[in-house]
Motif scaffolding. Structure first.
Motif, mmCIF file in Angstrom:
data_model
loop_
_atom_site.group_PDB
_atom_site.id
_atom_site.type_symbol
_atom_site.label_atom_id
_atom_site.label_comp_id
_atom_site.label_asym_id
_atom_site.label_seq_id
_atom_site.Cartn_x
_atom_site.Cartn_y
_atom_site.Cartn_z
ATOM 1 N N LEU A 22 -3.532 -6.002 -1.608
ATOM 2 C CA LEU A 22 -2.392 -6.843 -1.911
ATOM 3 C C LEU A 22 -1.461 -6.058 -2.816
ATOM 4 N N LEU A 48 3.652 -8.692 -1.008
ATOM 5 C CA LEU A 48 4.338 -9.913 -1.413
ATOM 6 C C LEU A 48 5.793 -9.615 -1.749
ATOM 7 N N VAL A 66 6.988 -15.060 -0.699
ATOM 8 C CA VAL A 66 6.627 -15.579 -2.017
ATOM 9 C C VAL A 66 7.603 -16.696 -2.327
#
Length: 69
Positions: A22, A48, A66
């Protein structure tokens, strides 16, 4: 993950047991080629970002949106 002192086999263990990475949009903008950035590790990368529509598509990379509160 190279050049960091650790016990023998630790990097290989991490590469085998990590399911996904991530990351953030700023880091991806600097290093958009994720194919060699994590050494022996291979797998899905999630980046993200508030604006996935602006992200440059890359193989194996997903750009979930997001949402701000």
């Amino acid at each position: 993950m190279t050049g960091i002192p650790s016990r023998p086999g630790l990097i290989e263990e991490y590469a085998k047991t990590t399911g996904a990475v991530l990351g953030g949009g700023d880091g991806f903008d600097v290093h958009p080629d994720v194919s060699g950035i994590y050494g022996a590790w291979q797998g899905p990368v999630f980046v993200l970002t508030h604006h996935p529509e602006d992200a440059q598509p890359a193989t194996g990379v997903t750009f979930p949106r997001v949402l701000s509160a």
